[in-house]
Every structure is written in structure tokens, then in C-alpha cells.
Design an enzyme around this catalytic site. Structure first.
Site, mmCIF file in Angstrom:
data_model
loop_
_atom_site.group_PDB
_atom_site.id
_atom_site.type_symbol
_atom_site.label_atom_id
_atom_site.label_comp_id
_atom_site.label_asym_id
_atom_site.label_seq_id
_atom_site.Cartn_x
_atom_site.Cartn_y
_atom_site.Cartn_z
ATOM 1 C CB CYS A 74 -1.803 5.880 2.490
ATOM 2 S SG CYS A 74 -2.845 4.736 3.404
ATOM 3 C CD GLU A 127 -2.647 -1.425 0.361
ATOM 4 O OE1 GLU A 127 -3.235 -0.475 -0.172
ATOM 5 O OE2 GLU A 127 -2.754 -2.602 -0.020
#
Lengths: 520, 520
Positions: free
Chosen positions: B295, B256
Site C-alpha cells: 500500500c 488504510e
């Protein structure tokens, strides 16, 4: 001599230089030449991304299904011609060529049928919608949509029809355009397959392109929406995976690599029983079909230690009957290896295997083939090795000899030991287990299943009904962990996923269901 | 000063040297030190593989579910203490700390509930069985079994509780032992989480180990059955992916990565409408929650070109109200960046963004924080940039500034243009669309969905019911293509798949069903 052409940007490209020569591996006659020189790979990619992709994505699954159906039909209609090309360029016997070609048309037909069932949709939903808050005002649904790039398929030399078709079927049905690249040395059959499909004018412009020869800077130009699917050696796979641009842009890379597949004889299987006969018949076939040039072929044969001599004798009795030679001769049951390089590599590999095993049948050198000119052809006799210490057999668990070669290995009759020895291969495409004892097989699975992509059980109840462990059927997964490449192909819907992006849609239930095309 | 310990091989390891210092990012006070020196990583891996793995694999999903339930409970029982640690070491405000910690306990609880439903099985079946020949003598069934290695989790500094818990929940439920490694600079909260779990004696020996400090040669020792899951920067991800042994043995790597998430204002959304207010409120929150260190934070704000000034003014009005400072001060709504390095990197990034955009609010330098000592603390004001040429905004589509920073970009009000500008980011974790026009959103999806892992739709029908686009909920996928790392976490069952090996079992229907635990 025929000059093979690439099909790029809606036209046939014939190179002027840089040719590799294709030979008949039974006779070493030169039969064609191939080169990709002069192709602008940037243009090829743009053609796929800007023409083929949008056209395919605008079609429903049912419409894409129709394309696959026609592709299957065209290839089936030219079956004899394609088998002849496969004999010439791959040294395939008729059954070996059929295994490749009927596999190709069958896989296209299977995915065509699946696409028909998926119907009038352009993308997939996955699972049920799920409520994400206290009310239906926040709802989630997973969908799978075609990636907006291009699928580049780099295939191995051993399956010129099936290799192209099984990958193309999944990509096209998912909605991605394909650039297919067969191994240059055996590109004759693939080129003709594509030519037939192009002549029949079946596909939207840009949906399918063919590169004959090397890929130039094609792979260096792949980005985040593209997919690279490779079948071949673990070494080449690692080189491809390591490419800077693929790592940097997280291009999806799927690999099917050579692996050290194992066949395990269960301790319950008595000599002379139907399951024992099935084991012998199938192992001998896996060793010799396509001269052992299958990524799913059996390389290691695990046998209860007190049965080693018995199995060795019985297998040798079968291998002795195999007539090796030019498939043009009707008595021949096994053809040559496909190229001089393959023969050289197999001979090098046999020398390595002898660090951990000894040859008990066949030999570590080229032979003359029946019906082939003396001194010509890349023939290797079926070769059986044996090690009496399975856990210290060194290269036997690591070095694949891509030919009619396998090694007998003993184990102590426990499922644990069988699974541990199998797992020394570091990951296989398929493991076959011959047993009628469900309890023993279950124990083997618990210990070893994660080291393989498929477990094929040969038992009394399936004698006569199966194509054996070597067939990669479209219904079930083809791929395996670790040494087998970590990839996933076929397996019904699993095979489409490589070409689809999974995403979640979140919002109010009504809106999400409308967007996903789900009835509320 | 506290010395953080690692939990390895069933004991707490305190290093003697090699320490990194952890500071309070609001005050720059030193609060702890951490080092992994002296750990034998070979031993750590063996402990996981030989103790933790077999113990977890022997448990049913229902039993593993019980472990997660207890982990969730223990962390929830120490919520206040953990929030305080998060304030000290991460500079988290109470809402920011809750977002992390309640996310952790909620995700553990979600997967616990899923495990309970999966019941008394040790592995999963997938899909229906399928007949592979003319009779039921040859049948296939896909199953998913735990990989027989270890799951190594390398987490980012911004989610010390959730980062650990969301990965561990999936791995443990799937049946794989975990080695978790928080970012050293903010390891205080994670270390305490693990300490609480160890003190409560919840897990089998070897199921969960903690590395505080660097990972030494841990990653060089991973093999084909192991999994590496990484959350962090795209650059570090690429470095990890490129490791020789991971490439050679096809170790599964899930990433990720930071991505340039986009929020899109649809052309139908009138000023003053509930959807417009939702857009403003959520974008402002996404920019400032956790000081923009998520994120999933919005980095690019796509606005119909004739609405740019209006949106700019309205967003600035909201950002102006944000009080930046030490979370210990009750007036503070946004804390500091987590480390000096993060602040430096954000300032460098802001300089780069100004090659393609101009600052319209905030500034490109450190500020003093409310309630923090003068000259101390890593504070950055909420900063809004603007480019008037979205397709030529250069670094705006590529350089993530991991702080309270986003850029306004115009588009021509068509769904096609919005999707194209969004896709310039090369792949995002999440794209939020604010619109009540299902047709327009549908067009946007057709063109852009494959460039993102999640589409969050903010509309009138969901006002007040959603946590916003930034929350990665366990029910829906967290991950995205390309720049977002190409990974897949969470999403219900999808989250388990990283830790499971899919394989096909083939044989007679009766035998296959018995092996797969399926009723015939």
C-alpha cells in the site's frame, strides 16, 4: 419582519423566496424570516478554499490568536443586544442567554490565549523526534498541519452563540476557513454575531462565511481535505455520515449528538450532607437550565435503590419552585422550548418514556407560561419520571427527550451496577458522579469510563466552585463514544486536531529538524 | 491438502464445507483450503468481550508488554518455517518474506518496549492537569482508557505476518482483545503465526482469536465500544464504513487504503549525484519489492519536465535487470502477484492507465516466470508508464494498479506544481521527496503536506541508512487522508489511541489526581 441574510463570498446575500419563519417561542410572534435560496454553494466553497484557507495558513498561531481575541471582544461589547435577541428567538432567560454568550466569548478568549502561547509558528510539532536507524541519518518527527479544505459547521438550535464560536475558534486557530450554519429556527443571534464580526472587519476574506437557511448541495461538494462538524440529533448525524461523497472521500466528520447523560449518587452520600445538597441542586439545574435543551443535560439519575423515595421527594421540592414562562417576565426562571417542533417531539418522547417509567412530577402536556399570552408559547413543565427496574427501563436508555425531563433509576449501590446501568445509554457526553469516596469512584471509572467522554465528580471539596456538569469548558474534552456521536471537540489542543492533518517527516535529523522548525 | 482452522472461543474450529482453495501463485498448485463455516460469531464476540477484555484491562502496560515480547520471540524462533509458508502462499522472495516477517517481530518488539516504559499503569494520562475555576477545587485531567469492546482486524493479502502483528500489537498493548481475519487467499502464514502463539500459551483466554474464511455476520454485530480496523482497497473500505450498524452506533473504523503514492525528484538533484542514484534505486525497489503489492509502493513518479527522458532511461535500465519468477529459483528477484484475481485486476488497471499514459517498459499482459511451469503462475513484468501531461493524466491519479507498476509524470520544477500534482491523488499514505535543498522541500511541505500521511525525504545525508519510503515503521505514523483511508496506525502512542477512549475527569484537584494516578 426582519429578513436574515447569509454572508457568502464577501457579500451579504438576501434570498427572494423559500423563507422559513422564525418566531418568539414564548409568544409565537413572527420575528424574522430566513432562506438560503440563490446561493451558489460551489462558489462559497471556492471562496473559502482559495481565499480564506491560504490567508489563514500564511498566518502564525499568534496572528490567528489575535483574530479570536477581537471576535471575543466584539461579541462581549454587544452582550446586552445579543442576550435580547436570544430571549426573543430562543426564549432564553438572562442566565440561560449568558451561559450561551459568555461561553462563546470565553471559549474564543481561551483559544486566543492558547494561540498566543503557540507563538510564531504556522503548524505544530508533536512529540519528540525519534531516531529511526543506527545513526541520525534517518530520523522522524510528527507534525500537524492545517487541512487545505474548508470546515463546515452545522450547529444546533440551542446554542446560537457558543455553538458557532466554540467550533470557529478551533478551526480558525488551526488555520482552516469556516462556513457556519446555525439552525434556521433560531438563527437570529448567530446572524447578528457574524454581522458584528464582519462589520468590525476582523478576519481575512473568506475565513468566515454564514449560511442562513438550508445548505443546498453544500455537503455533496465536500472532499478529502474538508471537515464537517455537526451538533444535533443522532438521527441527523447518521444521515450526514452516510452521505456517499463523504464516505468515498473520507471527509472528516465530527459529531456531537444528543446522549442519555447520567448523574450517579454514590452510596456514601448521606442526606443533608453538602455533597447531597450539591447533587440535588445541580441535577435540578441540569434539568431546567435552558429548559433542558442541552446535549450535556442529565437525562438519567442513578440512585441507590433504598434512597429512591428520598431523592424523588427532594428533587420534586426543588422542581416545584421553578417558574416556567416568558423570560420577559422577571419572575420566570425557565423559558419555553425553542420551537413548536421541539415541543411536539418532547411530548412524543415523554409518551415513549412512559413505556419504561412513570411520571412522578410535571406532566406530558403543554402548559401556559407565566407572562405569556394564553394558549401561546411552547412551554413544558419540569418533568421527573421514575422506573424501579433500571435494566428494563427500555426507552429511558435510548430516547432523549430534549426538554426539562429526566428519569430516576435505582441501582444496588455497587460501582459495578452503576457503571453497567450508565453504559446502557450506549455512550454519553458526560457522566456526573456525586461522592466523596475516591475508592468507589475509582471502581466506577474502571468499569464505566470508556462509555463516556467526561466524568464530572461532585464532592464536598468542590462545592461552590464548579459550573456543574453541563458546562462544556474549552480546557476539557467535549464529546463521547457511541450514542454521543464519537466526536471530540474542545479539550485544549485536542480541539484543534480535527482541523489538522498529522503526518510524519522522515529523513536525516538535520533536515527533518530544519523542516519541522525544531532546534537540533 | 491442508485444511486451515480458525481459533475461536478457546478452541480450533475446522469447517466441514464452504471451502476456498489456496494456491501457490508461482505454480498454481493447490496447497490448502479454508472456510469459516459453522462459527457462531456472536459467541466469538462474547468470548472476546467477556473473557479477553477484562483479562487484558486488569493487566498493566508492563504486563501487556510482556505478552508482545513473547509473541515476537515465538515468531522469530520460527522465522525459516514462516518464510517458507510465505514463499508458498504469497510467492514471496526471501527478502520480501523477511520484510513482512521481520516487520512483524520488530513491531511487536517496539510496542513491547514502549509498554515497558509505560510501566505499572492500566490506562494513560494525557497532558497536564488544568485548573478550571478560581481555586483548585475544580480541576481537569484527560485520561485514555481501553474501550470495553473488541478490536476486529481485517487484513490485506500482502502482509500475512506484519498485517496481523502491527494491528494486534497496538490493540493488545492498549488493552483490547483482538479478532484477526487475514485475507483467505493467503491465510497460510497468518494461521501458522496464531498457531505458534496459541501453542506457546502466551495470552489470556479470549485475547486473540483468528477467523480463517469469511466473517459471516461478525461485522453486523459490532457496537459502540468496538473497533474495526481494515487494510485493503478503497472500494471495500467504503462498503465497510457504510454498514448501518457501524454508522448507527459510531463504531470506530480505521482504514488504510490503497493510495496513489508519489515520489518526487527535486530540481536540484543532478544526474550522477548520490541523491539521484538513491532516487533511482529506491523507486525501482518500491516498484518491484513484493511485486509492487504494498500500500506504500510508489505509483506516480514526478520528475522535472526536462529530465523525463533521462529518468525514464535510467529507471528502465534498472527494471530490465529484475528477474521475475518462482522465488524457489535462486536467480529470481521478483515473485508473482498473489492470486489470479490480483493479476486480472492489475491487467484491467493497466488498460485503464493507458487512457492517460503510455507504457514505456514492460507490458500489459501475463508473462511466464523463471523457474515456474510454462503457462502457470501470476507473473507480471515490472511496468513503467509515462504521461507528458501530469494534470490531465486521468486514471493515473485515481486507479491503483496493485503490482510492479508506476507512471512517470512531468512537472515544471516548482514546489507548487509538484505539490499540486501530488495532491491530485486525493490523499496518499506516503510521499517521497528526493532533494538536498531544504528550502525547496519546505515549500513543497507548505503546499502539499496535508495531502499525505508521511513525507520521506531521500537526500545525500541519508544514503545507505534508510529502509526506503515503503517501510511503515512503528515509530512513525502509517495512514493518510482521503484516498488513503483517513486512518492512523502505528506512530508510537498514536497507534494505541484507536483502541482507547479519551475522556476528561473533572473535580477537585486532589480527587482528580488520585483517580488519574497522578502525584499531586
Amino acid at each position: 419582519m426582519k429578513t436574515l441574510k447569509s454572508y457568502v463570498c464577501g457579500r451579504w446575500h438576501e434570498a427572494a423566496s423559500g423563507f422559513a419563519t422564525l418566531v418568539n417561542p414564548s409568544t409565537e410572534e413572527e420575528i424574522a424570516r430566513a432562506s438560503s435560496q440563490g446561493i451558489d454553494f460551489g462558489e462559497v466553497l471556492a471562496h473559502a478554499r482559495e481565499k480564506g484557507g491560504p490567508a489563514l495558513r500564511a498566518m502564525t498561531f499568534a496572528q490567528r490568536s489575535g483574530l479570536l481575541k477581537e471576535m471575543s471582544r466584539v461579541l462581549r461589547d454587544h452582550r446586552d443586544e445579543l442576550l435580547d435577541l436570544s430571549r426573543q428567538n430562543n426564549g432564553s432567560t438572562a442566565p440561560d442567554g449568558s451561559f450561551d454568550l459568555d461561553g462563546a466569548t470565553g471559549t474564543l478568549a481561551f483559544y486566543s490565549a492558547m494561540g498566543k502561547r503557540l507563538g510564531d509558528r504556522t503548524f505544530l510539532t508533536e512529540g519528540e523526534g525519534v531516531q529511526l536507524a543506527k545513526t541520525e541519518a534517518f530520523w522522524g518527527q510528527h507534525i500537524l498541519v492545517p487541512r487545505q479544505g474548508v470546515a463546515v459547521h452545522i450547529n444546533a438550535f440551542n446554542f446560537p452563540a457558543w455553538g458557532f464560536a466554540e467550533k470557529a475558534a478551533c478551526a480558525l486557530l488551526a488555520g482552516m476557513p469556516v462556513i457556519t450554519k446555525p439552525a434556521t429556527a433560531t438563527a437570529l443571534t448567530t446572524e447578528r454575531c457574524i454581522e458584528l464580526i464582519v462589520e468590525a472587519n476582523l478576519l481575512p476574506e473568506g475565513a468566515l462565511q454564514l449560511i442562513v437557511g438550508n445548505t443546498g448541495d453544500l455537503l455533496d461538494r465536500l472532499g478529502p481535505q474538508d471537515v464537517l462538524a455537526f451538533t444535533g440529533s443522532a438521527d441527523t448525524a447518521k444521515m450526514l455520515r452516510s452521505k456517499e461523497n463523504l464516505l468515498a472521500s473520507c471527509t472528516r466528520v465530527n459529531v456531537e449528538a444528543d446522549s442519555l447523560n447520567a448523574a450517579v449518587l454514590g452510596p456514601d452520600v448521606a442526606a443533608g450532607s453538602p455533597t447531597f445538597d450539591l447533587f440535588l441542586k445541580e441535577v435540578a439545574r441540569e434539568m431546567t437550565q435552558k429548559a433542558g435543551q442541552k446535549c450535556t443535560a442529565v437525562r438519567r439519575i442513578l440512585v441507590p435503590q433504598d434512597r429512591m423515595d428520598e431523592v424523588q421527594d427532594a428533587l420534586i421540592a426543588r422542581l416545584e419552585k421553578v417558574v416556567t414562562g416568558n423570560p420577559a417576565d422577571p419572575s420566570v426562571r425557565m423559558g419555553p422550548l425553542a420551537t413548536a417542533n421541539q415541543l411536539e417531539d418532547a411530548l412524543r418522547g415523554l409518551a415513549e418514556l412512559q413505556q419504561g417509567a412513570r411520571i412522578v412530577h410535571g406532566g406530558a402536556k403543554r402548559i401556559d407560561g407565566v407572562g405569556a399570552p394564553e394558549g401561546k408559547g411552547f412551554f413544558l413543565a419540569p418533568t421527573l419520571l421514575r422506573s424501579d427496574d433500571a435494566r428494563n427501563a427500555g426507552p429511558v436508555h435510548d430516547r432523549e427527550v430534549f426538554g426539562p425531563v429526566a428519569t430516576l433509576l435505582p441501582y444496588d449501590a455497587t460501582a459495578t451496577a452503576a457503571a453497567e446501568v450508565m453504559a446502557l445509554g450506549g455512550g454519553t457526553l458526560v457522566t456526573s458522579v456525586y461522592s466523596d469516596d475516591a475508592g468507589w469512584i475509582g471502581d466506577f471509572l474502571v468499569r464505566g469510563a470508556s462509555a463516556t467522554g467526561r466524568v464530572y465528580v461532585g464532592s464536598q471539596s468542590s462545592v461552590g466552585e464548579t459550573p456543574g456538569s453541563g458546562a462544556a469548558l474549552p480546557q476539557t474534552l467535549h464529546g463521547g463514544p457511541g450514542r454521543a456521536g464519537g466526536g471530540e471537540e474542545l479539550g485544549g489542543l485536542v480541539g484543534l486536531r480535527l482541523y489538522l492533518q498529522r503526518l510524519a517527516i522522515q529523513g536525516s535529523k538535520t533536515l527533518v529538524n530544519e523542516l519541522a522548525g525544531v532546534a537540533s
